[in-house]
Each structure stands twice: as C-alpha cells, then as structure tokens.
Scaffold this motif. Sequence first.
Motif, PDB file in Angstrom:
ATOM      1  N   ASN A  44       7.738  -2.800   3.071  1.00  0.00           N
ATOM      2  CA  ASN A  44       6.413  -2.168   3.177  1.00  0.00           C
ATOM      3  C   ASN A  44       5.310  -3.067   2.629  1.00  0.00           C
ATOM      4  O   ASN A  44       4.183  -2.632   2.445  1.00  0.00           O
ATOM      5  N   SER A  45       5.635  -4.331   2.365  1.00  0.00           N
ATOM      6  CA  SER A  45       4.669  -5.247   1.750  1.00  0.00           C
ATOM      7  C   SER A  45       4.119  -6.237   2.764  1.00  0.00           C
ATOM      8  O   SER A  45       4.783  -6.592   3.748  1.00  0.00           O
ATOM      9  N   LEU A  46       2.900  -6.702   2.514  1.00  0.00           N
ATOM     10  CA  LEU A  46       2.238  -7.739   3.296  1.00  0.00           C
ATOM     11  C   LEU A  46       2.056  -8.943   2.388  1.00  0.00           C
ATOM     12  O   LEU A  46       1.517  -8.816   1.287  1.00  0.00           O
ATOM     13  N   PRO A  95       0.823  -1.211   0.000  1.00  0.00           N
ATOM     14  CA  PRO A  95       0.000   0.000   0.000  1.00  0.00           C
ATOM     15  C   PRO A  95       0.859   1.263   0.000  1.00  0.00           C
ATOM     16  O   PRO A  95       1.966   1.274   0.552  1.00  0.00           O
ATOM     17  N   SER A  96       0.339   2.315  -0.582  1.00  0.00           N
ATOM     18  CA  SER A  96       1.060   3.592  -0.584  1.00  0.00           C
ATOM     19  C   SER A  96       1.018   4.255   0.789  1.00  0.00           C
ATOM     20  O   SER A  96       1.896   5.054   1.134  1.00  0.00           O
ATOM     21  N   SER A  97       0.009   3.943   1.577  1.00  0.00           N
ATOM     22  CA  SER A  97      -0.161   4.513   2.922  1.00  0.00           C
ATOM     23  C   SER A  97      -1.159   3.650   3.689  1.00  0.00           C
ATOM     24  O   SER A  97      -1.722   2.702   3.146  1.00  0.00           O
ATOM     25  N   ILE A 142      -5.352   6.276  -1.825  1.00  0.00           N
ATOM     26  CA  ILE A 142      -4.514   5.161  -1.399  1.00  0.00           C
ATOM     27  C   ILE A 142      -4.357   4.209  -2.579  1.00  0.00           C
ATOM     28  O   ILE A 142      -5.352   3.725  -3.126  1.00  0.00           O
ATOM     29  N   THR A 143      -3.137   3.968  -2.982  1.00  0.00           N
ATOM     30  CA  THR A 143      -2.908   3.012  -4.070  1.00  0.00           C
ATOM     31  C   THR A 143      -2.432   1.683  -3.496  1.00  0.00           C
ATOM     32  O   THR A 143      -1.699   1.644  -2.505  1.00  0.00           O
ATOM     33  N   LEU A 144      -2.866   0.608  -4.133  1.00  0.00           N
ATOM     34  CA  LEU A 144      -2.475  -0.739  -3.732  1.00  0.00           C
ATOM     35  C   LEU A 144      -1.763  -1.419  -4.893  1.00  0.00           C
ATOM     36  O   LEU A 144      -2.314  -1.519  -5.990  1.00  0.00           O
ATOM     37  N   SER A 201     -12.928  -7.501  -1.070  1.00  0.00           N
ATOM     38  CA  SER A 201     -13.276  -6.899   0.221  1.00  0.00           C
ATOM     39  C   SER A 201     -12.251  -5.842   0.629  1.00  0.00           C
ATOM     40  O   SER A 201     -12.608  -4.793   1.177  1.00  0.00           O
ATOM     41  N   LEU A 202     -10.978  -6.115   0.358  1.00  0.00           N
ATOM     42  CA  LEU A 202      -9.923  -5.159   0.700  1.00  0.00           C
ATOM     43  C   LEU A 202     -10.102  -3.856  -0.067  1.00  0.00           C
ATOM     44  O   LEU A 202      -9.946  -2.765   0.493  1.00  0.00           O
ATOM     45  N   LYS A 203     -10.427  -3.949  -1.337  1.00  0.00           N
ATOM     46  CA  LYS A 203     -10.608  -2.740  -2.146  1.00  0.00           C
ATOM     47  C   LYS A 203     -11.781  -1.903  -1.635  1.00  0.00           C
ATOM     48  O   LYS A 203     -11.724  -0.673  -1.630  1.00  0.00           O
TER      49      LYS A 203
END
Length: 274
Positions: free
Chosen positions: A36-38, A12-14, A68-70, A52-54
């Motif tokens: 910064n990744s999951l 995620p960007s933030s 927020i960019t993914l 659901s995440l989006k």
Amino acid sequence: MKNNYYELTITPSSFKDEIESFLLDNFNNGIEELNNSLILRSEKNFDKLIKSLKIYVHSLEQIFNTKITLDIKVKTKENQDWIANYQNSVKPVEIDEFYIHPAWHSPKEDKINIVINPALAFGSGHHETTSTCVKALKQEVKENCSVLDIGCGSGILGIVANKLGGVVDACDTDPLAVKSAKENYELNNAKYNNIWVGSANKTNKKYDLVVANIITDVLIFIYKDIEKTAKNRLILSGIIDKYKEKVINKYSKSFKVINTIEKNEWVTLILERI
C-alpha cells in the motif's frame, strides 16, 4: 551523479489512487508501488513535494469530510545501487504497434519504436492512463490534424500523435517536463510545432484534437481553457473510475462522450463537441 539520493515512502490510510495520481503529476521520476506504499527516489530533497502533498490531502479531507493519515518516511541512501536496480526494473511496453522502451533495450523491427528513459517513467507507457491514451490517439489522430497535448510530461503522447501523422503543440506547467519533452522529441526523431511552459490558457488556437492526461480535479478546474482550444474532439485521462461521471457532467454542456477506454480503475474518455 551525487553519492547519495533520497528515498521517500508514503503510505496513505485511504485515497491511494488519488494520491498516486497527484504524485504522477508533480514528480518527474518514477514511482514504485509496494503493497500500500508509494516509493519515490530523487537526488533532490522532497521538502517541497511533501508540503504540496499535505495541502492536496487536506483538500481531499475537506471535500470528502474524512480523515486521511499519511505515514511519510524519508531515507538517505547510497546512489550506486539505485540507478542499476532501477534500470533493471523498467521494462519495455508494447501498446499495439508501439514499442516503448528505455535506450538500453534494443528496438523492434516490426514496431513503431519510442525511446523514453526511466527518469521519466511517469510518462513511459507503464501507467494505465498513458497506455489507454495511446489507444485513444490511434483512433482519433488523422493525417495532418492539429493536436494539443496538455500536461505533456515526458512528451510521449505528443510523440505518438506525431508518429500517427498529427501536427503537435504541447505544454506543461513544469519547466523540467517541457525541457525533457523537447529532448524526447529529438531522441525519437519526432516533431512538435510549438511547446511552452504553462497550460492551455496560453494559446488562442483551436485544435482538431486536444488530449489532457492529468488528474480529475485539474481537468475540472481548467475546463474553460480546455473547452476553448478544442475544435472538435477531446481525449481526457488521468480519471479514476469513481470520478468519471463528475468529469462527464462538467464537460456535458459542450461535449458528449463517444467512447470510453478502461484499464483497471482508470478511465480515458473520448468526447466530441455537440
């Protein structure tokens, strides 16, 4: 065991903490952090979770008026290396007198041993919210007091409460979590009084102590259901420190904060009915 599994990488960007918290509540396997990744792994595809995440991220954008960019990547990998590597990566955790470990690690004679296997690492004591909840339970559970574990996940908090002498009910909106919690209670020779699929709105009982380790938005959304089940005290967790006051304000009509346990950017609150 299937020959292949899916590996989902989310960068995620933030709002990484909020996104991780959402994933912890909606994904039944472990989550690996790399820079910064999951990284999530499963033998089932991630289509439903990504959708659901989006939706959740869109809600964050609306609330905070930001973009927020993914970066989402899904890979298919051979299964043979993942299980062994993942087992090797999951280490036992000591939280005061509790020793939480996967089945392939030996118990410790001088500890209260709790076995939680890594398929349920979201509630294995490794996350700050779980470990701080264990400390809170140590302070609050009295012999034969009634305890409700809302959003029980692997069942670890209810198991701890029972080992401390509590009479435990538990619930989770995920049927797989409830199934796993039942298995973990049996694995640890722990007892629950009642466990169900759903949330606090499915009981009319009042409990001496209610514990809810779920994300901030849900704590606020189901405030009325939590409030009506709590006879005296609450343990609320899954709270990122910058949202602490938001939760306190929501519960302030009926409860006052009597203790705060912090670890890194996560906060667990102990509240008492006014």
